[in-house]
Design a protein around this motif. Structure first.
Motif, PDB file in Angstrom:
ATOM      1  N   PRO A 262       1.012  -1.131  -0.089  1.00 47.20           N
ATOM      2  CA  PRO A 262       0.043  -0.078  -0.003  1.00 47.20           C
ATOM      3  C   PRO A 262       0.789   1.239   0.104  1.00 47.20           C
ATOM      4  O   PRO A 262       0.408   2.485  -0.332  1.00 47.20           O
ATOM      5  N   LEU A 263       2.249   0.998   0.567  1.00 43.96           N
ATOM      6  CA  LEU A 263       2.897   2.477   0.429  1.00 43.96           C
ATOM      7  C   LEU A 263       3.377   2.833  -0.830  1.00 43.96           C
ATOM      8  O   LEU A 263       3.380   3.862  -1.447  1.00 43.96           O
ATOM      9  N   THR A 264       3.943   1.826  -1.601  1.00 45.84           N
ATOM     10  CA  THR A 264       4.807   1.803  -2.780  1.00 45.84           C
ATOM     11  C   THR A 264       3.601   1.722  -4.143  1.00 45.84           C
ATOM     12  O   THR A 264       4.150   1.994  -5.332  1.00 45.84           O
ATOM     13  N   LYS A 265       2.652   1.063  -3.790  1.00 42.21           N
ATOM     14  CA  LYS A 265       1.503   0.802  -4.789  1.00 42.21           C
ATOM     15  C   LYS A 265       2.134  -0.328  -5.794  1.00 42.21           C
ATOM     16  O   LYS A 265       1.635  -0.350  -6.891  1.00 42.21           O
ATOM     17  N   ARG A 266       2.997  -1.032  -5.186  1.00 37.85           N
ATOM     18  CA  ARG A 266       3.839  -2.009  -6.298  1.00 37.85           C
ATOM     19  C   ARG A 266       3.032  -3.328  -5.988  1.00 37.85           C
ATOM     20  O   ARG A 266       2.982  -3.792  -5.027  1.00 37.85           O
ATOM     21  N   VAL A 267       2.878  -4.084  -7.120  1.00 40.11           N
ATOM     22  CA  VAL A 267       2.413  -5.464  -7.078  1.00 40.11           C
ATOM     23  C   VAL A 267       3.661  -6.370  -7.508  1.00 40.11           C
ATOM     24  O   VAL A 267       4.290  -6.266  -8.373  1.00 40.11           O
ATOM     25  N   ASP A 268       3.960  -7.402  -6.623  1.00 35.56           N
ATOM     26  CA  ASP A 268       5.074  -8.370  -6.903  1.00 35.56           C
ATOM     27  C   ASP A 268       4.286  -9.904  -7.097  1.00 35.56           C
ATOM     28  O   ASP A 268       3.414 -10.039  -6.344  1.00 35.56           O
ATOM     29  N   VAL A 269       4.727 -10.483  -8.019  1.00 36.86           N
ATOM     30  CA  VAL A 269       4.324 -11.914  -8.265  1.00 36.86           C
ATOM     31  C   VAL A 269       5.393 -12.994  -7.360  1.00 36.86           C
ATOM     32  O   VAL A 269       6.471 -12.847  -7.950  1.00 36.86           O
ATOM     33  N   LEU A 270       4.611 -13.439  -6.149  1.00 35.82           N
ATOM     34  CA  LEU A 270       5.561 -14.258  -5.517  1.00 35.82           C
ATOM     35  C   LEU A 270       5.502 -15.681  -5.955  1.00 35.82           C
ATOM     36  O   LEU A 270       6.798 -16.426  -5.808  1.00 35.82           O
ATOM     37  N   LEU A 271       4.488 -16.125  -6.436  1.00 39.83           N
ATOM     38  CA  LEU A 271       4.418 -17.603  -7.083  1.00 39.83           C
ATOM     39  C   LEU A 271       3.667 -17.657  -8.122  1.00 39.83           C
ATOM     40  O   LEU A 271       2.654 -16.935  -8.257  1.00 39.83           O
ATOM     41  N   SER A 272       4.031 -18.360  -8.949  1.00 39.71           N
ATOM     42  CA  SER A 272       3.321 -18.571 -10.388  1.00 39.71           C
ATOM     43  C   SER A 272       3.288 -20.150 -10.716  1.00 39.71           C
ATOM     44  O   SER A 272       3.936 -20.980  -9.923  1.00 39.71           O
ATOM     45  N   GLY A 273       2.503 -20.581 -11.642  1.00 38.35           N
ATOM     46  CA  GLY A 273       2.401 -22.189 -11.870  1.00 38.35           C
ATOM     47  C   GLY A 273       1.477 -22.812 -10.943  1.00 38.35           C
ATOM     48  O   GLY A 273       1.601 -24.098 -11.107  1.00 38.35           O
ATOM     49  N   LEU A 274       0.436 -22.005 -10.304  1.00 40.73           N
ATOM     50  CA  LEU A 274      -0.424 -22.780  -9.293  1.00 40.73           C
ATOM     51  C   LEU A 274      -1.477 -23.391 -10.143  1.00 40.73           C
ATOM     52  O   LEU A 274      -2.356 -22.692 -11.175  1.00 40.73           O
ATOM     53  N   TRP A 275      -1.953 -24.412  -9.479  1.00 45.36           N
ATOM     54  CA  TRP A 275      -3.340 -24.888  -9.911  1.00 45.36           C
ATOM     55  C   TRP A 275      -4.415 -24.331  -9.244  1.00 45.36           C
ATOM     56  O   TRP A 275      -5.052 -24.669  -8.156  1.00 45.36           O
ATOM     57  N   GLY A 276      -4.451 -23.222  -9.527  1.00 49.71           N
ATOM     58  CA  GLY A 276      -5.398 -21.815  -9.123  1.00 49.71           C
ATOM     59  C   GLY A 276      -6.480 -22.084  -7.954  1.00 49.71           C
ATOM     60  O   GLY A 276      -6.816 -23.018  -7.649  1.00 49.71           O
ATOM     61  N   GLY A 277      -7.118 -20.824  -7.694  1.00 48.67           N
ATOM     62  CA  GLY A 277      -8.134 -20.669  -6.975  1.00 48.67           C
ATOM     63  C   GLY A 277      -7.846 -20.632  -5.322  1.00 48.67           C
ATOM     64  O   GLY A 277      -6.693 -20.754  -5.033  1.00 48.67           O
ATOM     65  N   GLY A 278      -8.836 -20.249  -4.493  1.00 51.36           N
ATOM     66  CA  GLY A 278      -8.753 -20.386  -3.358  1.00 51.36           C
ATOM     67  C   GLY A 278      -8.463 -18.864  -2.631  1.00 51.36           C
ATOM     68  O   GLY A 278      -8.369 -18.098  -3.406  1.00 51.36           O
ATOM     69  N   GLY A 279      -7.872 -18.798  -1.253  1.00 56.84           N
ATOM     70  CA  GLY A 279      -7.706 -17.586  -0.849  1.00 56.84           C
ATOM     71  C   GLY A 279      -6.551 -17.666   0.043  1.00 56.84           C
ATOM     72  O   GLY A 279      -6.492 -18.614   1.173  1.00 56.84           O
ATOM     73  N   PRO A 280      -5.442 -16.854   0.100  1.00 57.20           N
ATOM     74  CA  PRO A 280      -4.253 -17.140   1.061  1.00 57.20           C
ATOM     75  C   PRO A 280      -4.746 -16.569   2.537  1.00 57.20           C
ATOM     76  O   PRO A 280      -5.766 -15.683   2.691  1.00 57.20           O
TER      77      PRO A 280
END
Length: 330
Positions: free
Chosen positions: A190-208
């Motif tokens: 929220p301070l820098t307004k930056r979005v980073d991708v931490l993990l990819s290649g996931l079998w989608g869905g759900g919530g952290p």
């Protein structure tokens, strides 16, 4: 045969866990009914300030975020995600093609320090709205299928899930549809307004779900049948390790009432499909030790569930296929 097969699946899943302790099966059930014609309460969030608790807040199919005002009032409008949204056109719609016009919020998470409510919307991305509600502000867009969001209680960073780079929620019910492994796990600062991708290649869905001490995030893979632990601090920082596997299509994960514990909403038999789906809530600790399993099969018969949220000793259960939030107590 279907019943025997289902029981075999459940036994096989539970046998993969290290330890199971059953205590208090939340046998008392009640409903928080949505207004007539409104459906799909897939999420729940509670706003806590001073000694008061408000909610639950929930997202619904027609694009609104609604707030529970008690049994005498019920759910009322709180916020929405689509600019120019028409209440006449959108309220009560069950047409999935209206999502780009009406919004389709899937997950909610409050920052208790600021009282800001963060929203993951399939069509409008990551948004935020203040304590008075209204039109939410888009923070990051261009996604296909956001499904989950959670706020780090220590840093204020926002973690969210994108189910796929190739399909959105409207494709899931199409004939011949197949899930893919293009899901991602992301962080918004929220301070820098930056979005980073931490993990990819996931079998989608759900919530952290971020741990209360801010040291790690749990990341479910709905169709991958597993939960990973992504470390934020320490020698394993920025690395993920498998925490639980073969866990029956885990959807959103939420912090439990006890420190270091979590609840996961499972829909055993959803994918790969079986004749009967069994909705379960599983409570486990940060080491992947399962402490409790609660079945919701009576009230959510053969339905997938998206959420098991503990609040003040009760479990709030959400599903895409109901017009109520289920409340379970001991």
């Amino acid at each position: 045969m279907a019943t025997v097969s289902l029981l075999s699946v459940c036994v096989a899943i539970l046998s993969t866990f290290v330890h199971v302790v059953v205590s208090g099966q939340f046998a008392s059930f009640s409903k928080l009914e949505l207004p007539p014609g409104v459906s799909s309460p897939e999420s729940a969030a509670f706003r806590e300030f001073l000694l008061l608790t408000e909610g639950p807040y929930t997202s619904v199919f027609d694009g609104r975020i609604m707030k529970w005002q008690g049994p005498n009032v019920g759910f009322v409008d709180f916020a929405y995600t689509a600019p120019g949204r028409s209440k006449q056109l959108c309220d009560g719609t069950t047409d999935p093609e209206m999502g780009p016009k009406c919004g389709r919020p899937m997950a909610l998470s409050f920052n208790p320090t600021t009282s800001l409510l963060y929203i993951a919307d399939v069509f409008f991305g990551l948004l935020v709205v203040g304590p008075t509600g209204g039109l939410a502000t888009q923070l990051s867009g261009g996604y296909k299928f956001l499904t989950g969001v959670d706020v780090n209680l220590i840093t204020g960073d926002v973690y969210f899930s994108d189910a796929s780079l190739t399909f959105d929620i409207r494709n899931v019910t199409q004939p011949g549809f197949k899930f893919d492994s293009t899901g991602r796990f992301l962080r918004y600062n929220p301070l820098t307004k930056r979005v980073d991708v931490l993990l990819s290649g996931l079998w989608g869905g759900g919530g952290p779900s971020v741990s209360r001490d801010g040291t790690f995030v749990l990341v479910p893979e709905l169709t991958g049948n597993r939960i990973s632990k992504y470390w934020l601090v320490g020698p394993k920082a920025n690395k993920a390790e498998l925490l639980l596997s073969n866990v029956g299509n885990p959807n959103k994960i939420k912090r439990a009432g006890r420190f270091g514990e979590f609840w996961a909403a499972l829909s055993v038999g959803f994918m790969p499909p079986t004749p009967l789906i069994t909705p379960l809530g599983v409570r486990f600790n940060s080491n992947g030790v399962v402490l409790q399993t609660v079945s919701f099969a009576t009230q959510f018969f053969n339905k997938t569930i998206s959420l098991v949220q503990e609040q003040n000793g009760k479990l709030y259960v959400g599903s895409r296929f109901t017009n109520f939030i289920g409340v379970y107590s001991n």
